[in-house]
Design a protein around this motif. Sequence first.
Motif, PDB file in Angstrom:
ATOM      1  N   TYR A  30       5.735  38.052 105.328  1.00 40.71           N
ATOM      2  CA  TYR A  30       6.382  36.748 105.344  1.00 40.71           C
ATOM      3  C   TYR A  30       7.363  36.675 104.181  1.00 40.71           C
ATOM      4  N   VAL A  31       8.633  36.373 104.498  1.00 40.47           N
ATOM      5  CA  VAL A  31       9.691  36.379 103.495  1.00 40.47           C
ATOM      6  C   VAL A  31      10.444  35.054 103.565  1.00 40.47           C
ATOM      7  N   PRO A  32      10.434  34.276 102.476  1.00 43.18           N
ATOM      8  CA  PRO A  32      11.246  33.060 102.447  1.00 43.18           C
ATOM      9  C   PRO A  32      12.727  33.422 102.590  1.00 43.18           C
ATOM     10  N   LEU A  33      13.498  32.564 103.257  1.00 41.99           N
ATOM     11  CA  LEU A  33      14.912  32.862 103.485  1.00 41.99           C
ATOM     12  C   LEU A  33      15.663  33.147 102.185  1.00 41.99           C
ATOM     13  N   GLU A  34      15.340  32.419 101.129  1.00 40.77           N
ATOM     14  CA  GLU A  34      16.063  32.631  99.868  1.00 40.77           C
ATOM     15  C   GLU A  34      15.732  33.979  99.213  1.00 40.77           C
ATOM     16  N   LYS A  35      14.676  34.656  99.661  1.00 41.61           N
ATOM     17  CA  LYS A  35      14.311  35.970  99.124  1.00 41.61           C
ATOM     18  C   LYS A  35      14.626  37.100 100.103  1.00 41.61           C
ATOM     19  N   ALA A  36      15.198  36.794 101.255  1.00 42.65           N
ATOM     20  CA  ALA A  36      15.396  37.788 102.305  1.00 42.65           C
ATOM     21  C   ALA A  36      16.316  38.933 101.865  1.00 42.65           C
ATOM     22  N   VAL A  37      17.419  38.622 101.205  1.00 41.30           N
ATOM     23  CA  VAL A  37      18.335  39.672 100.771  1.00 41.30           C
ATOM     24  C   VAL A  37      17.648  40.581  99.752  1.00 41.30           C
ATOM     25  N   ASP A  38      16.940  39.994  98.796  1.00 42.00           N
ATOM     26  CA  ASP A  38      16.222  40.800  97.803  1.00 42.00           C
ATOM     27  C   ASP A  38      15.192  41.706  98.471  1.00 42.00           C
ATOM     28  N   TYR A  39      14.482  41.180  99.462  1.00 42.64           N
ATOM     29  CA  TYR A  39      13.478  41.969 100.180  1.00 42.64           C
ATOM     30  C   TYR A  39      14.131  43.153 100.888  1.00 42.64           C
TER      31      TYR A  39
END
Length: 64
Positions: free
Chosen positions: A36-45
């Motif tokens: 599960y990845v919050p949208l604001e962390k998606a690029v970092d993930y």
Amino acid sequence: MPEDWIDPPEDEIWGYDYQDDEIIVGDEIIKIDGEYVPLEKAVDYLVEYGEKVDTEEKFNDYTE
């Protein structure tokens, strides 16, 4: 009244993201590879766990 009821959290916890941070009910998240990845962390993930592609080399989709 038990001590843990004195100051209950205002937000309900839905779960935890790939960094074990809390996900609050109503947060915008996506699921990538079972995480599960919050949208604001998606690029970092994606940068951290994605696979780098060498676009200088020709990629052949078809195997002969």
